[in-house]
Motif scaffolding. Structure first.
Motif, short mmCIF file in Angstrom:
data_model
loop_
_atom_site.label_atom_id
_atom_site.label_comp_id
_atom_site.label_asym_id
_atom_site.label_seq_id
_atom_site.Cartn_x
_atom_site.Cartn_y
_atom_site.Cartn_z
N HIS B 488 2.56 -6.69 14.44
CA HIS B 488 2.83 -7.52 13.26
C HIS B 488 3.98 -6.91 12.45
O HIS B 488 4.92 -7.60 12.06
CB HIS B 488 1.56 -7.62 12.40
CG HIS B 488 1.77 -8.27 11.06
ND1 HIS B 488 1.60 -9.62 10.86
CD2 HIS B 488 2.16 -7.76 9.87
CE1 HIS B 488 1.88 -9.91 9.60
NE2 HIS B 488 2.22 -8.79 8.96
N THR B 492 7.41 -8.88 12.04
CA THR B 492 7.74 -9.43 10.72
C THR B 492 8.86 -8.65 10.04
O THR B 492 9.57 -9.19 9.20
CB THR B 492 6.51 -9.46 9.79
OG1 THR B 492 5.96 -8.13 9.73
CG2 THR B 492 5.44 -10.41 10.30
N GLU B 493 9.01 -7.39 10.39
CA GLU B 493 10.11 -6.64 9.78
C GLU B 493 11.38 -6.70 10.64
O GLU B 493 12.35 -6.00 10.37
CB GLU B 493 9.68 -5.18 9.55
CG GLU B 493 8.52 -5.07 8.56
CD GLU B 493 8.19 -3.64 8.13
OE1 GLU B 493 8.94 -2.72 8.50
OE2 GLU B 493 7.19 -3.46 7.43
N GLU B 515 4.63 -15.78 16.80
CA GLU B 515 3.99 -16.60 15.78
C GLU B 515 2.57 -16.10 15.52
O GLU B 515 2.12 -15.97 14.39
CB GLU B 515 3.96 -18.05 16.27
CG GLU B 515 3.57 -19.02 15.18
CD GLU B 515 3.31 -20.41 15.76
OE1 GLU B 515 4.03 -20.80 16.71
OE2 GLU B 515 2.38 -21.07 15.28
N SER B 518 2.58 -12.72 13.67
CA SER B 518 3.14 -12.77 12.32
C SER B 518 2.14 -13.26 11.29
O SER B 518 2.34 -13.10 10.09
CB SER B 518 4.37 -13.69 12.29
OG SER B 518 5.31 -13.23 13.20
N ASP B 519 1.09 -13.90 11.75
CA ASP B 519 0.07 -14.39 10.83
C ASP B 519 -0.40 -13.24 9.93
O ASP B 519 -0.72 -12.17 10.41
CB ASP B 519 -1.11 -14.94 11.65
CG ASP B 519 -2.08 -15.72 10.79
OD1 ASP B 519 -2.49 -15.19 9.73
OD2 ASP B 519 -2.42 -16.85 11.16
N PRO B 520 -0.42 -13.49 8.61
CA PRO B 520 -0.78 -12.40 7.69
C PRO B 520 -2.14 -11.77 7.99
O PRO B 520 -2.38 -10.62 7.64
CB PRO B 520 -0.82 -13.10 6.32
CG PRO B 520 -0.04 -14.34 6.48
CD PRO B 520 -0.06 -14.73 7.93
N SER B 523 -1.87 -8.43 9.42
CA SER B 523 -1.10 -7.41 8.71
C SER B 523 -1.95 -6.16 8.50
O SER B 523 -3.18 -6.24 8.44
CB SER B 523 -0.65 -7.96 7.36
OG SER B 523 -1.79 -8.10 6.53
#
Ligand code: SF4
Ligand code: SF4
Ligand code: SF4
Ligand code: FES
Lengths: 68, 970
Positions: B488, B492-493, B515, B518-520, B523
Motif C-alpha cells: 500500500h 500510494t506513495e 487499486e 491502494s484502498d485505505p 494502510s
C-alpha cells in the motif's frame, strides 16, 4: 472420510481466497483448485457432505460442486 | 610438498582473500604474474605457485600483518615489507627469498619457539601445525635465546625449574564439547579472533592484555568457551595454526589421512564439507572452501554433530512384528522385505490400489526421493505420495508457482553480498540457517540495511555490529496484512518501478492489484490495530525496501506455516515485482528451506498431484513421459496428502504406509490425530536410522544409512545440486536407495513384473535427467567437473542457473495477485488468551533425532517456553517453573523462560524433544491452498504445573513398550 466440518472448512477457506480475486470466474477457479489438489475421493466426500450440509458451504463452493 | 602441487580442487591457503579489479602485472622471483588490482603480494606469489612463509595470514581473513614472517624484498622499496599487507603494483619486482629475509624469518621463528613447548611428537597437531611447518621452511635449527637468571618467562610451563607455579600459565579450557583451548600453545596470531568476527560474525573472542600479557579470551572475565557467546561454529578452530584450538576428535583419534568432499545433511544451506578420515573412521568434518553455498564456513551441526551416525541407539538390523503391541523381532533383510511386501499386497488386494502410500523424506537424497515416489506411482500404482515439505514449504511451491511460474528461490547465496536492503520475514537465520546468517551479517556490517518482520526479537535484530533498521514485531498470523500494507505504501506513495512492471508483468493485473492495495483499509494506520505494528515504522520500512537500492527478501516457516501461508508468499512476490527487485544479483525472493533436501524432495515429485519437475499428473503428455520410462499407466488424479492419508486411515480406507526418513508423529501437527491414524493402519513401514516416534506404531522397521554412507545429491535452498559421496560403507548394509529398490522388487517379483535394476545412484540421476526438463544436463560427470550446479540445467542453461527470471519470468509475465487478509480461525479468547508460535534453535535440528544424539545437547537439553515477564507475573510463573501449556487440542508441560524477546500476549517454544511434544498443542488448521499446517499460531493458556502431564507420562510408557526388541532367534 474427514470429519465433516474439517473438509467443509477446507473448501470454504479456498472459496474465501477466490472471493477476493477479481474477475467473473471465481467459482470456476475454486473448482479448478479442488480438481488440481484434491484427490477424487476427497471431492466425492465433499459432494456427499454437501447433500446434507449445504448451508455450511460457501456460495462459491456450492457453485463449484457441479464442476468437479 | 603438498603446498606446491596444484591438483583439481586446489585448496591451498592463498594467504589473503581474492579481489576483483583491473589486471595488474608484476614479477615475483623472476616469474611474470597478472592478478586483479588490490591483491596482496602474498596472494600473487601463491598464484604463481610460490608459498611465502606466513603465520598470521589466511585467505578467508583480511590480512593483519602481525607475525612478520612473510617479509619480502621489493625493488625500489626500503626495508622488507610484509607481503600479506602489501598490495601489488604494476611493474613491481618482488623477491620472496634472500639472505636478508631468511635471517628475519629465522629470528621471528626463534622468538615464537622460545615461548612454545617443544613436545611436537606428542602434540595433537603434529603434522597439521603451521608453526611446525614454518620452523621447517625457514630452516630453524636452534633457538639461541639463553635464559637470563631465573629462566625465561614462558606461557607454557606450569611450573618453573624451582617448582614454583608459573603465573603466566593457564589451564586448558575443555568446556566446549567439541574442541579445546590450550593457552600454553597460543602464538597470539589473532586468526581465531578475526575468524570469529569476519567469518562467523559472532565477536565472541578478544585478545586481552598487551605484549607478553596478550591472551585470547572467550567472553568476559572468568568465562570459558561454553559460557561465552561462542556458537561453536568452529571457524576459530579451523583458523588456528597451532594446537591451541583443537578438535577433541583429533586429539582422541589422530590426524586424518584421507578426505572425501560431501554435503551436510542438516539444513537447507547445503554446506560442502571435507570429511576427513583414518581408514573408515571419521576424524573430523571441515567446511570445503570451494563449496559454493558456504565458501568454507559451517555451523556447529554440520561440523561437529555427526556422532549420531555411530550412536548406540542406531538400529542396524531389520525388524518386524505382527502387531504394534508386540516387541520387535530382529530378522534378515529377506524376511523383513518379504513380510512387508506380502502385507502391502494383501492390503491392496483387500482394500484397493489406493489403500497404501508413501512419505518421502527431505533428509534423503534426490535419488532416494525419486525412487520412493516412483514406488507408489509405478509399483503401488497410485499417487499417494507426500513429503514433510508439506508441513513447511508447500505454500512456497503454490505461491511462487502462481506469481513467477516456478517453485524456487530466485538467487544464489553469493547474491546477498550485493544486496543493499535485506528483508527477513518469519525466519531466524542465525539459528535456522547459520552459515547464510554469517554471510548476511558480513554484508550488513559492510553497510547494507536490514528489516526484520517477526513476532519475536530474533538475534539479528540486534547483535554484535549488526542492528536492524526496522523491526516490525507483528502479531502472529497477520503476515498478509503487514506485507500488503507495505505494498500500500509503495503504490500510494508512487515508489513502484513502473518500467519493470510494464516490461515484465501483466499491466492489467497490476492495475487491479494497485487499486486493491491502494484502498485505505490496507494502510499501515488502519491495519496497526490488527497487526500491532506501528504505522510509521511500517511506512519507513516499506520506503526503505522500495528505494534503498537492491532489495532482497529472505523468508522462512514463519511465512508459510499459517492458514494464509500461500497468500503471504504471493504478497512477498508482489512486493518484489512492484519494486523491480527480481532477476539480477543482490535482489530476489528466497525461501530459506528447513531441511537439507526440502527443495529436492519437492523437485522430485513427492507431492500427490505432481510428477517430478512440478508437472501436474492431469497432463497426459507428462504422464506419457513416465509411462514410457516406467512401463505402467499413471493415475491421472491427485493422490492423498499426509493429513488426508491420516483421515482416511481413521475412517478405514487407508491401511499401509512406507515412511522413509520422516517422523510424522513428532513433526506433524495434532499428535493425537496422527497417532490415531497410524494406529488404524495394518502395515506401517518405517525406514530410518533410529526407532523414531512414528516407529512406535510401525510393523516393519528398515534400518537406514546416514549421509556418510551413500552416494547421491541434495538440492539446497538456492537450487544447487550438491554431491553426497559415500565416505564409508553403510553400517546397516545398504544405502537407502538400495533398500527402496529391494522393497519395490519384493513386490514386483511377487507380481511377476519386471524388476528395478539400478546399481548406482548415478543411474537414478540419469533417469531423472531424461524425464525432467530442468535437470536435462545434470549428471554425475558434470557435478564432478563443476562441483555443483543450480537447476534449471539444460540446453538453455548448460551450466545451470545461479539467478532466475533474468530476462523474463518462467511463466512469461509476472503475475500480481490480490492478497486479502483473512484472520485465522484460531483466535484467542478468555480460555486461551495467549498466542503460541514455534521455532527452532541453532544446536538442534528439526525433531532432534540426530542432534539429540550428539553432544549438542549441552546447549539445549530441553524445550522451554519463552514468555514475557508481564504474562508470567500475572500467572505467578517464575523463571524455571514447570508450566502447563494448553490449547483446544491438548496440553503439555515444560519449563518457563522469562524474556522480553516475545511481546506480551505471545509465547514461543521449540519442538526438538519428543517428551515435550509441542505438537500436542498445535491444531489442525492449515493453509488454504496446500494444507500446510498452521504451526505458527495457536491460542493457548499457560499456568503453573508440577511436572509432566498425564499425557506425557502415558506417552513415555507407550513409547517404551513399543520400543522393546527381542534379539534374532539363532
Ligand atoms: S567456535 Fe565460532 S563462535 Fe565460537 S569462538 Fe570460534 S569462531 Fe567464534
Ligand atoms: S588460539 Fe590459535 S589462532 Fe588464536 S591467537 Fe592463538 S594461535 Fe592464533
Ligand atoms: S546445518 Fe546448515 S549451515 Fe550448518 S553446516 Fe549444515 S548446511 Fe551448513
Ligand atoms: S603472514 Fe604476513 S605478517 Fe603474518
Amino acid at each position: 472420510m474427514s470429519s465433516p466440518d474439517k473438509l467443509i472448512r477446507m473448501a470454504n477457506q479456498i472459496a474465501i481466497f477466490f472471493h477476493s480475486q477479481p474477475g467473473p470466474d471465481q467459482a470456476e477457479r475454486v473448482a479448478a483448485h479442488l480438481k488440481d489438489y484434491w484427490g477424487p475421493e476427497m471431492r466425492a466426500d465433499l459432494k456427499a457432505k454437501a447433500k446434507t450440509q449445504e448451508d455450511e458451504l460457501d456460495v462459491l463452493v456450492r457453485q463449484a460442486l457441479p464442476l468437479i | 610438498m603438498k603446498d606446491f602441487i596444484i591438483p583439481w580442487g586446489d585448496d591451498r591457503d592463498m594467504g589473503t582473500p581474492a579481489r576483483d579489479g583491473a589486471p595488474v602485472s608484476l614479477r615475483i622471483d623472476g616469474f611474470e604474474v597478472t592478478v586483479p588490482e588490490g591483491t596482496s603480494v602474498m596472494r600473487a606469489a601463491a598464484i604463481a605457485g610460490i608459498a611465502v612463509p606466513k603465520l598470521c595470514a589466511s585467505d578467508n581473513l583480511e590480512a593483519f600483518g602481525s607475525c612478520r614472517l612473510c617479509v619480502v624484498e621489493i625493488e625500489g622499496r626500503r626495508g622488507t615489507p610484509a607481503s600479506c599487507t602489501t598490495p601489488v603494483a604494476a611493474g613491481m619486482v618482488v623477491r620472496t627469498q634472500s639472505e636478508q629475509v631468511q635471517r628475519i624469518r629465522k629470528g621471528v621463528m626463534e622468538l615464537y619457539i622460545s615461548d612454545h613447548p617443544l613436545d611436537c611428537l606428542t602434540c595433537s597437531a603434529n603434522g597439521d601445525c603451521e608453526l611446525q611447518d614454518m620452523a621447517g621452511v625457514v630452516g630453524l635449527r636452534d633457538q639461541r635465546y639463553t635464559a637470563p637468571e631465573g629462566g625465561i618467562r614462558t606461557h607454557f610451563a606450569a611450573r618453573d625449574t624451582s617448582g614454583q607455579a608459573n603465573p603466566e600459565w593457564l589451564p586448558k579450557d575443555d568446556s566446549n564439547p567439541y574442541f579445546t583451548y590450550d593457552p600454553a600453545k597460543c602464538i597470539v596470531c589473532n586468526r581465531c579472533v578475526r575468524a570469529c568476527e569476519e567469518v562467523q560474525g559472532t565477536f565472541a573472542l578478544t585478545i586481552e592484555g598487551r605484549g607478553f600479557e596478550s591472551r585470547v579470551s572467550a567472553g568476559g572475565v572468568g568465562d570459558d568457551f561454553l559460557a561465552s557467546d561462542c556458537v561453536s561454529c568452529g571457524a576459530c578452530v579451523q583458523a588456528c595454526p597451532t594446537a591451541t584450538l583443537q578438535e577433541k576428535s583429533v586429539i582422541a583419534l589422530g590426524t586424518p589421512t584421507r578426505s572425501v568432499i560431501t554435503t551436510c545433511a542438516y539444513c537447507g544451506v547445503g554446506c560442502s564439507f571435507k570429511a576427513e578420515l583414518n581408514g573408515d573412521q571419521l576424524v573430523r568434518m571441515t567446511p570445503y572452501k570451494h563449496g559454493a553455498a558456504n565458501r568454507g564456513h559451517s555451523c556447529v551441526k554440520g561440523r561437529f554433530a555427526y556422532g549420531y551416525a555411530t550412536h548406540a541407539d542406531r538400529i542396524l538390523k531389520p525388524m518386524i512384528r505382527e502387531r504394534i503391541e508386540d516387541p520387535w523381532q530382529e530378522v534378515s533383510w529377506d524376511e523383513a522385505l518379504a513380510f512387508a511386501a506380502a502385507r502391502m499386497r494383501g492390503i491392496q488386494a483387500r482394500h484397493g490400489r489406493k489403500s497404501v502410500g508413501v512419505i518421502t523424506s527431505s533428509r534423503c537424497t534426490n535419488e532416494e526421493t525419486y525412487l520412493v515416489q516412483k514406488l507408489t506411482r509405478a509399483v503401488f500404482l497410485n499417487n499417494n505420495t507426500d513429503t514433510c515439505a508439506r508441513v513447511c514449504h508447500s505454500p512456497t511451491g503454490y505461491g511462487l508457482g502462481q506469481t513467477f511460474g516456478t517453485s524456487a528461490g530466485t538467487q544464489n547465496f553469493d547474491s546477498v553480498a550485493a544486496a543493499d536492503v535485506v528483508v527477513v520475514i518469519g525466519a531466524n537465520p542465525t539459528d535456522g540457517h547459520p552459515v547464510f546468517a554469517s554471510r548476511l551479517k558480513k554484508r550488513l556490517r559492510a553497510g547494507a540495511k536490514l528489516i526484520v518482520i517477526d513476532p519475536r526479537r530474533i538475534d539479528l535484530v540486534k547483535t554484535a555490529h549488526v542492528e536492524a533498521a526496522h523491526h516490525l514485531p507483528l502479531r502472529p498470523g497477520t503476515n498478509v496484512a503487514v506485507v500488503t500494507a507495505m505494498a500500500h505504501v509503495i503504490v500510494t506513495e508512487g515508489l513502484f518501478d513502473e518500467g519493470f512492471i510494464r516490461a515484465r508483468c501483466d499491466w492489467d493485473e497490476f492495475a487491479e492489484y494497485a487499486e486493491f492495495v491502494s484502498d485505505p483499509r490496507h494502510s499501515p494506520e488502519l491495519t496497526e490495530m490488527l497487526t500491532g505494528v506501528p504505522a510509521e515504522e511500517l511506512r519507513a520500512a516499506a520506503r526503505l525496501y522500495a528505494t534503498g537500492g537492491n532489495g532482497a527478501i529472505y523468508y522462512g516457516l514463519g511465512v508459510t506455516e499459517h492458514s494464509q501461508g500461500s497468500t503471504t508468499v504471493m504478497a512477498i512476490a508482489n512486493l518484489a515485482m512492484l519494486t523491480g527487485n527480481i532477476g539480477r544479483e543482490g535482489v530476489g525472493v528466497n525461501p530459506l528451506r528447513g531441511q537439507n533436501n526440502v527443495q529436492g524432495s519437492c523437485d522430485m515429485g513427492s507431492f500427490p498431484h505432481e510428477l517430478p519437475g512440478y508437472r501436474h499428473v492431469k497432463n497426459p503428455e507428462v504422464r506419457a513421459i513416465f509411462e514410457t520410462a516406467w512401463g505402467v499407466e499413471i493415475d491421472p488424479e491427485p493422490g492423498l496428502r499426509i493429513p488426508n492419508m491420516l483421515d482416511a486411515a481413521v475412517s478405514g480406507q487407508f491401511k499401509g504406509l512406507y515412511c522413509q526418513g520422516e517422523d510424522i508423529l513428532q513433526s506433524d501437527p495434532d499428535t493425537r490425530h496422527v497417532s490415531a491414524g497410524l494406529a488404524a493402519m495394518d502395515c506401517v513401514i518405517v525406514h530410518d536410522l533410529f526407532l523414531n516416534e512414528t516407529a512406535n506404531y510401525a510393523h516393519v522397521f528398515l534400518p537406514g544409512s546416514t549421509f556418510l554412507e551413500k552416494d547421491g545429491t541434495f538440492t539446497n535452498a538456492e537450487r544447487r545440486i550438491n554431491r553426497v559421496r559415500k565416505v564409508m560403507a553403510p553400517r546397516n548394509g545398504y544405502a537407502d536407495w538400495e533398500i527402496t529398490q529391494l522393497l519395490a522388487n519384493a513386490m514386483l517379483e511377487a507380481e511377476g513384473r519386471p524388476l528395478w535394476r539400478y546399481t548406482h545412484a548415478a543411474q537414478i540421476m540419469e533417469e531423472i535427467a531424461a524425464t525432467t526438463p530442468g535437470f536435462a544436463h545434470v549428471d554425475y560427470a558434470l557435478l564432478e567437473e563443476k562441483g555443483s550446479v543450480q537447476w534449471p540445467c539444460n540446453d538453455a542453461a548448460p551450466e545451470g542457473t545461479p539467478i532466475m527470471h533474468v530476462d523474463g519470468f518462467v511463466r512469461g509475465r509476472g503475475r500480481f495477485i490480490v492478497t486479502e487478509y483473512v484472520a485465522t480461525e484460531e483466535r484467542t479468547g478468555p480460555r486461551f488468551p495467549l498466542l503460541l508460535t514455534t521455532g527452532r534453535i541453532l544446536s538442534q535440528y528439526n525433531v532432534g533425532a540426530q542432534t539429540r544424539r550428539t553432544a549438542n545437547t549441552v546447549w539445549h537439553a530441553e524445550d522451554v517456553l519463552e514468555i514475557h515477564p508481564h504474562d508470567a507475573e500475572v500467572r505467578g510463573v517464575k523463571a524455571g517453573d514447570w508450566v502447563k501449556l494448553a490449547s483446544r487440542s491438548g496440553e503439555t508441560s515444560l519449563r518457563a523462560h522469562l524474556t522480553d524477546r516475545v511481546s506480551p500476549g505471545v509465547v514461543y517454544t521449540t519442538f526438538h524433544h519428543p517428551t515435550t511434544q509441542a505438537n500436542v498443542i498445535t491444531t489442525d488448521h492449515s493453509d488454504w491452498a496446500t494444507n500446510c499446517p498452521e504451526y505458527k499460531v495457536t491460542a493457548v493458556q499457560v499456568g503453573l504445573s508440577n511436572g509432566p502431564t498425564e499425557w506425557q507420562r502415558d506417552y513415555e510408557a507407550q513409547a517404551a513398550a513399543a520400543r522393546r526388541i527381542l534379539p534374532a532367534a539363532e
